[in-house]
Structures are given as structure tokens and as C-alpha cells.
Design a protein around this motif. Structure first.
Motif, PDB file in Angstrom:
ATOM      1  N   UNK A  13       0.823  -1.206   0.000  1.00  0.00           N
ATOM      2  CA  UNK A  13       0.000   0.000   0.000  1.00  0.00           C
ATOM      3  C   UNK A  13       0.857   1.255   0.000  1.00  0.00           C
ATOM      4  N   UNK A  14       1.919   1.242   0.788  1.00  0.00           N
ATOM      5  CA  UNK A  14       2.803   2.412   0.845  1.00  0.00           C
ATOM      6  C   UNK A  14       3.625   2.570  -0.435  1.00  0.00           C
ATOM      7  N   UNK A  15       3.638   1.499  -1.259  1.00  0.00           N
ATOM      8  CA  UNK A  15       4.340   1.571  -2.553  1.00  0.00           C
ATOM      9  C   UNK A  15       3.396   1.966  -3.684  1.00  0.00           C
ATOM     10  N   UNK A  16       2.133   2.265  -3.347  1.00  0.00           N
ATOM     11  CA  UNK A  16       1.195   2.735  -4.353  1.00  0.00           C
ATOM     12  C   UNK A  16       0.151   1.726  -4.796  1.00  0.00           C
ATOM     13  N   UNK A  17       0.152   0.536  -4.222  1.00  0.00           N
ATOM     14  CA  UNK A  17      -0.861  -0.455  -4.573  1.00  0.00           C
ATOM     15  C   UNK A  17      -2.218  -0.048  -3.992  1.00  0.00           C
ATOM     16  N   UNK A  18      -3.297  -0.488  -4.617  1.00  0.00           N
ATOM     17  CA  UNK A  18      -4.638  -0.289  -4.083  1.00  0.00           C
ATOM     18  C   UNK A  18      -4.971   1.154  -3.808  1.00  0.00           C
ATOM     19  N   UNK A  19      -5.384   1.430  -2.553  1.00  0.00           N
ATOM     20  CA  UNK A  19      -5.744   2.792  -2.167  1.00  0.00           C
ATOM     21  C   UNK A  19      -4.530   3.674  -1.964  1.00  0.00           C
ATOM     22  N   UNK A  20      -3.340   3.079  -1.912  1.00  0.00           N
ATOM     23  CA  UNK A  20      -2.121   3.871  -1.743  1.00  0.00           C
ATOM     24  C   UNK A  20      -1.872   4.322  -0.325  1.00  0.00           C
ATOM     25  N   UNK A  21      -2.666   3.867   0.630  1.00  0.00           N
ATOM     26  CA  UNK A  21      -2.497   4.212   2.037  1.00  0.00           C
ATOM     27  C   UNK A  21      -3.054   3.077   2.891  1.00  0.00           C
ATOM     28  N   UNK A  22      -2.474   2.907   4.075  1.00  0.00           N
ATOM     29  CA  UNK A  22      -2.951   1.849   4.976  1.00  0.00           C
ATOM     30  C   UNK A  22      -4.005   2.368   5.949  1.00  0.00           C
ATOM     31  N   UNK A  23      -4.358   3.652   5.855  1.00  0.00           N
ATOM     32  CA  UNK A  23      -5.374   4.233   6.734  1.00  0.00           C
ATOM     33  C   UNK A  23      -6.444   4.924   5.900  1.00  0.00           C
ATOM     34  N   UNK A  24      -7.615   4.316   5.840  1.00  0.00           N
ATOM     35  CA  UNK A  24      -8.700   4.880   5.040  1.00  0.00           C
ATOM     36  C   UNK A  24     -10.027   4.280   5.505  1.00  0.00           C
ATOM     37  N   UNK A  25     -11.101   5.053   5.392  1.00  0.00           N
ATOM     38  CA  UNK A  25     -12.437   4.558   5.713  1.00  0.00           C
ATOM     39  C   UNK A  25     -13.125   3.937   4.498  1.00  0.00           C
ATOM     40  N   UNK A  26     -12.502   4.054   3.322  1.00  0.00           N
ATOM     41  CA  UNK A  26     -13.147   3.558   2.113  1.00  0.00           C
ATOM     42  C   UNK A  26     -13.447   2.058   2.134  1.00  0.00           C
ATOM     43  N   UNK A  27     -12.613   1.214   2.752  1.00  0.00           N
ATOM     44  CA  UNK A  27     -12.988  -0.203   2.809  1.00  0.00           C
ATOM     45  C   UNK A  27     -14.273  -0.448   3.602  1.00  0.00           C
TER      46      UNK A  27
END
Length: 462
Positions: A189-203
């Protein structure tokens, strides 16, 4: 008046199998062993098996579906804890409803519960077939099913302590691989995969989230929590069961729920949608591949096989004991189901029967199998909540204080209502198979009770 069919005590003449009158389980299990068996039953890595299916249903919000499922389970878990203190016997919802409401209702709840208990070991065999067929496509799929069921049955026949010891190792392996998976996911995630962040309410939710879709997903995910109630079938093999089993129930539900929510959050953040997957039903190998590469995929699939074996061991142990209690009551033939092995003190005939049923994994698909299982689970959850109200609030008169009203009326009513919401979203496969199974149960009960004129047989006089 209920009919008692306790057989007179007979001298044990060295038979390999003890009769119901002679047989007794060994009380050897402690809290940590019961919790481990429950967690193994739940199978924490099941979150990967159902993720693809539920992500499609919830439109990319699997963690929220797990939150809803956990909420419903916790209220019902409290009800199971209340009843196991009153009736510290094996048999789970079957025992509680027959003692708390009446024997006829108890039989039908037990009969319906059998549907999910009998099929869950088969689901584990089915999952093992899916995983191993990916790794070794040249081996016939049926061979994996036969081998899996054979190993599972032999371990269960030997000793419940052996099951607990194996599952301690298996659960530890799952914890390690889940930790590694989360680490790799966060790094990606920190490398730009998926949402690009490990902290999000979107999931959990976005502007397009539909509550009905989340409820539908929660209905599918209910079967992931079945281990919390299954450990009540181990009451007669647990030291100080009236205290240990209620604690174990809550610990299993809470630990399992937190694992499911956490892991599904990171998967959903890494895969906001399912476009990358060729097969949503069998997305697990692709999830492992995209997150950690080929080597991690191989290790991961090996660990998921261990996960299914642990769950299979626990689920087969539970259903074999439910069959034993119903056989001991003689509502199903005691000469076959109500016996323990003279030395091992395990229901070997029941274990073998469950093993044979598990071989049907050769023909089933995952969606149908999991949907059918939920019918029996929701029947059990519904009536356990009602049993608390009938027995504690009405029959025992625990309704004088505000605390009593909250514990014995409000909490089980909320648990029942949440379960009722899940009923509304049960799919057609589950309703069809469950309805046919329940109808067969009513017909058999009518035969057993001479058209409902007498109570079903009972090992223990009511």
C-alpha cells in the motif's frame, strides 16, 4: 410427560463400544484448549476464502459486513453463555431449547442445526480440494478429498486432547502467516498499490454504499463465526464447564471477529475492486500472488490447507458429539449414535459417519455449500435467544431488577432481531435445502412421538 429412555446400567463386558448408560466423556479440557478448538473451528484464514464472493456482494466493503455479522454474533454469544450455565451438557442449541422451551422444539432445532454441523467438515474438505488442486493440478481432485477426510477422522477418533494439541499448532501457524500477510500488504500500500495508504475509511463505506448489500454480505459471513457456539458441544469434556464455556464463547467470537475485520480491511484496501481476479470464488491464490509473489503464494496455500484441517478437526469433533447426545436421548438410534469407544471415549461411529458425508465435497461448489450451512446456524441462533427469554425471564422469573430485564430480555431480543434481519437475506439455495431438511425433521418427529401425542425420548428425565 416427557418419556425417559435411560437404559438400566449393565456390566461392561469389554466391548469396544460403551452403551449410553455406561459411557462417559473424560473431563480434561481447559479454557485455553476450548478457545483454541473454537478458533480452529472458526478458521481465521477463512477470511481469504470468502473475500472474493462477499466483496462482490458488498460492492467492496467486506470489513463492514464483518462488523455487522460480529454484532449479531456477540448478542447471541451472551445467550449461549447464559444457557450453558443452566445446562452444562453437550448438545448445544439442541440441549438448551429442549430443556428451556420443550422437547419437540428442541428436537427440531437440533435437527436443523445438524444441517450446518454435518456440512461444515465437508466445506473444509472442499476448500482443501480447491487449494491442493491449484498446487498439484495433475492429481485428481477426489483424491485430495479422500485423503483429507481420512486424516481428519483418524485424529478425531483417537482423542479430543489430540485434536486440541494439533489445533494449538495449527492456530499458531495461521497467526504467523496472517502477520506476514498484513506486513506485506502494508508495504504494498505504501508503494502505491490499491488505495495507496494503509489508513482509510473507504474499505468500510463510501457514498455508494448500500446497507442492504452489507446485510447480504453479513449473512454469508455468519458461517465464519460458527465455532463460538460449537464449543458448547464440549461441555461434558470440559473442567468447570459452567464457568469455562461462557468465557470461551465470548473470547472466540471477539478474537475471531477482530481478526476477520482487520484482515479484510487490509485486503480490501489492497484490492478496492475485484477486476484483477479471474475467479472471484477462488480468489485466495491470486490474493497471495499479488501481495507476496510466487514463493509467498506457495507458503500461503500450504498454510490455508493447515487452516482447513484445523477447522475440519474441530467441526467434526463438534458434530459427532451432537449426534452422540441425540443418540443418547434415542431420538436417533442409540445403538449406533449413542456409543463411545471403550478406551478412547470418543464417538467413533459418529465420526466415521460425518467423514462419509464429508466425501460429498467431491461434488459440491463453495457458494452452494456455504449458503446451505447458514440455514441451520440461524435456526440455532434464533431459538437460543428465545430460550433465554422463555427459561430465564419467564419461567425462572428473573425479571424483577433492571439488570435482569436487560440481561434476560433486552439482550436476547436484540440478538433475535439481528438474526431475523439475516434471515431476510438468506438465499434461495439455503431456504430450499433448509426447508426440505426441516420438513423431513417434522415428519420424523411426528413418527417418533406418535403424531406429537408424546414427548421425544430423553436420556435425562426432564
Amino acid at each position: 410427560m416427557p418419556v425417559s429412555s435411560r437404559a438400566p446400567h449393565q456390566q461392561n463386558t469389554g466391548s469396544v463400544l460403551d452403551s449410553a448408560a455406561d459411557a462417559q466423556f473424560k473431563k480434561t479440557l481447559k479454557l485455553w484448549q476450548v478457545v483454541i478448538i473454537g478458533l480452529a473451528y472458526i478458521a481465521p484464514m477463512t477470511v481469504f476464502d470468502t473475500f472474493g464472493i462477499v466483496s462482490g456482494i458488498t460492492e467492496g466493503h467486506v470489513p463492514s459486513a464483518y462488523v455487522l455479522a460480529l454484532l449479531g454474533i456477540l448478542f447471541t454469544a451472551v445467550s449461549y453463555g447464559v444457557l450453558v450455565r443452566r445446562f452444562p451438557e453437550s448438545g448445544s442449541a439442541y440441549t438448551y431449547t429442549r430443556r428451556a422451551i420443550n422437547p419437540h422444539v428442541g428436537f427440531l432445532v437440533g435437527w436443523s442445526s445438524l444441517l450446518d454441523y454435518l456440512l461444515l467438515p465437508m466445506v473444509n474438505a472442499l476448500l482443501a480440494k480447491l487449494y491442493l488442486s491449484v498446487m498439484f493440478p495433475e492429481v485428481p481432485a477426489w483424491a485430495w478429498v479422500v485423503g483429507f477426510v481420512t486424516v481428519m477422522s483418524l485424529i478425531n477418533m483417537r482423542s479430543i486432547n489430540l485434536v486440541a494439541n494439533f489445533n494449538t499448532l495449527f492456530v499458531a501457524i495461521q497467526a504467523v502467516i496472517i502477520g506476514v500477510f498484513i506486513y506485506l500488504t502494508v508495504r504494498g500500500l505504501h508503494s502505491g498499490e490499491g488505495l495507496g495508504t494503509s489508513w482509510s475509511l473507504l474499505p468500510f463505506a463510501d457514498q455508494g454504499t448500500h446497507f442492504n448489500a452489507l446485510v447480504a454480505g453479513a449473512t454469508i459471513l455468519c458461517f465464519s463465526f460458527l465455532g463460538f457456539d460449537a464449543v458448547t458441544t464440549l461441555s461434558e469434556e470440559t473442567e468447570n464447564a459452567q464457568k469455562v464455556i461462557p468465557r470461551a464463547i465470548l473470547l472466540i467470537a471477539l478474537i475471531g471477529g477482530l481478526v476477520f475485520i482487520t484482515v479484510s480491511y487490509y485486503i480490501q484496501a489492497f484490492f478496492p475492486n475485484m477486476e484483477r481476479f479471474q475467479d472471484q470464488e477462488a480468489a485466495l491464490p491470486e490474493i497471495a500472488l499479488y501481495v507476496g509473489g510466487k514463493l509467498f503464494q506457495s507458503i500461503f496455500i500450504c498454510c490455508t490447507f493447515i487452516n482447513t484441517l484445523a477447522s475440519g478437526l474441530a467441526s467434526q469433533a463438534s458434530v459427532s458429539r451432537l449426534l452422540y447426545v441425540m443418540g443418547r436421548d434415542n431420538v436417533i438410534p442409540r445403538r449406533y449414535f449413542g456409543r463411545l469407544h471403550g478406551t478412547w471415549k470418543t464417538p467413533v461411529i459418529n465420526i466415521a459417519i460425518v467423514g462419509l458425508i464429508s466425501l460429498s465435497a467431491i461434488f459440491f461448489d463453495l457458494v452452494t455449500a456455504t449458503s446451505v450451512i447458514n440455514f441451520g446456524a440461524l435456526v440455532a441462533f434464533s431459538f437460543v435467544n428465545l430460550a433465554v427469554i422463555v427459561h430465564c425471564y419467564l419461567r425462572e422469573g428473573c425479571n424483577k431488577t433492571l439488570g435482569d430485564k436487560f440481561k434476560y430480555l433486552v439482550l436476547p431480543t436484540i440478538g433475535f432481531c439481528i438474526t431475523a434481519i439475516l434471515w431476510l437475506d438468506l438465499d434461495s439455495h439455503s431456504l430450499l435445502f433448509g426447508g426440505v431438511w426441516a420438513t423431513l425433521g417434522v415428519l420424523y418427529l411426528a413418527y417418533l412421538t406418535k403424531a406429537f401425542r408424546v414427548a421425544p425420548p430423553s436420556f435425562i428425565a426432564e
